[in-house]
Scaffold this motif. Structure first.
Motif, PDB file in Angstrom:
ATOM      1  N   UNK A   4      25.141  84.287  30.646  1.00  0.00           N
ATOM      2  CA  UNK A   4      26.327  84.733  29.921  1.00  0.00           C
ATOM      3  C   UNK A   4      27.287  85.335  30.943  1.00  0.00           C
ATOM      4  N   UNK A   5      28.592  84.981  30.835  1.00  0.00           N
ATOM      5  CA  UNK A   5      29.569  85.556  31.757  1.00  0.00           C
ATOM      6  C   UNK A   5      30.121  86.879  31.216  1.00  0.00           C
ATOM      7  N   UNK A  10      28.431  81.841  26.703  1.00  0.00           N
ATOM      8  CA  UNK A  10      27.068  81.425  27.034  1.00  0.00           C
ATOM      9  C   UNK A  10      27.099  80.074  27.740  1.00  0.00           C
ATOM     10  N   UNK A  11      26.241  79.904  28.727  1.00  0.00           N
ATOM     11  CA  UNK A  11      26.088  78.626  29.415  1.00  0.00           C
ATOM     12  C   UNK A  11      24.694  78.587  30.023  1.00  0.00           C
ATOM     13  N   UNK A  12      24.328  77.436  30.536  1.00  0.00           N
ATOM     14  CA  UNK A  12      22.984  77.273  31.080  1.00  0.00           C
ATOM     15  C   UNK A  12      23.069  76.940  32.560  1.00  0.00           C
ATOM     16  N   UNK A  13      22.059  77.367  33.285  1.00  0.00           N
ATOM     17  CA  UNK A  13      21.925  77.035  34.694  1.00  0.00           C
ATOM     18  C   UNK A  13      20.519  76.539  34.950  1.00  0.00           C
ATOM     19  N   UNK A  14      20.370  75.810  36.030  1.00  0.00           N
ATOM     20  CA  UNK A  14      19.045  75.296  36.385  1.00  0.00           C
ATOM     21  C   UNK A  14      18.664  75.860  37.749  1.00  0.00           C
ATOM     22  N   UNK A  25      20.883  78.695  41.861  1.00  0.00           N
ATOM     23  CA  UNK A  25      21.022  78.183  40.505  1.00  0.00           C
ATOM     24  C   UNK A  25      22.148  77.157  40.478  1.00  0.00           C
ATOM     25  N   UNK A  26      21.903  75.995  39.889  1.00  0.00           N
ATOM     26  CA  UNK A  26      22.916  74.957  39.700  1.00  0.00           C
ATOM     27  C   UNK A  26      23.586  75.213  38.360  1.00  0.00           C
ATOM     28  N   UNK A  27      24.890  75.505  38.373  1.00  0.00           N
ATOM     29  CA  UNK A  27      25.636  75.802  37.150  1.00  0.00           C
ATOM     30  C   UNK A  27      26.420  74.594  36.646  1.00  0.00           C
ATOM     31  N   UNK A  28      26.267  73.441  37.288  1.00  0.00           N
ATOM     32  CA  UNK A  28      26.964  72.241  36.837  1.00  0.00           C
ATOM     33  C   UNK A  28      26.468  71.808  35.466  1.00  0.00           C
ATOM     34  N   UNK A  29      27.351  71.168  34.707  1.00  0.00           N
ATOM     35  CA  UNK A  29      26.964  70.570  33.428  1.00  0.00           C
ATOM     36  C   UNK A  29      25.882  69.522  33.695  1.00  0.00           C
ATOM     37  N   UNK A  30      24.932  69.339  32.794  1.00  0.00           N
ATOM     38  CA  UNK A  30      23.861  68.349  33.012  1.00  0.00           C
ATOM     39  C   UNK A  30      24.381  66.928  33.250  1.00  0.00           C
ATOM     40  N   UNK A  31      25.584  66.607  32.772  1.00  0.00           N
ATOM     41  CA  UNK A  31      26.137  65.264  32.974  1.00  0.00           C
ATOM     42  C   UNK A  31      26.918  65.154  34.285  1.00  0.00           C
TER      43      UNK A  31
END
Length: 67
Positions: A4-5, A10-14, A25-31
Motif C-alpha cells: 500500500x502506498x 493497494x498494489x502487489x509486488x513480487x 521487489x518487482x513492482x511491475x504489473x504482471x503483464x
C-alpha cells in the motif's frame, strides 16, 4: 506480496531476491513485458479541421489540451 502506498492505494509486488541486508521487489504489473494484442472497430471517420492540420494532430471531442 500485497503493498500500500502513502495515499492508501493497494498494489502487489513480487519478491525476486532476498539477501542478508536487502530484499528486491518487482513492482511491475504482471503483464509487463508480455506481448499484448488489441482488436478495435473504426466507428467514425471525419476530415481534419484546419487547426488540426496546422498542429499536425487530432484534437478530439474534448478540445485541445495544451499539446
Amino acid at each position: 506480496m500485497p503493498l500500500q502506498d502513502n495515499q492508501g492505494n493497494h498494489f502487489r509486488g513480487q519478491v525476486v531476491s532476498v539477501a542478508e541486508d536487502a530484499i528486491i521487489v518487482d513492482l511491475n504489473h504482471p503483464m509487463a513485458g508480455q506481448p499484448l494484442h488489441f482488436k478495435g472497430t473504426i466507428l467514425n471517420v471525419r476530415p481534419a479541421t484546419p487547426e488540426e492540420l496546422s498542429h499536425g494532430h487530432a484534437h478530439g471531442p474534448d478540445g485541445h489540451h495544451g499539446h
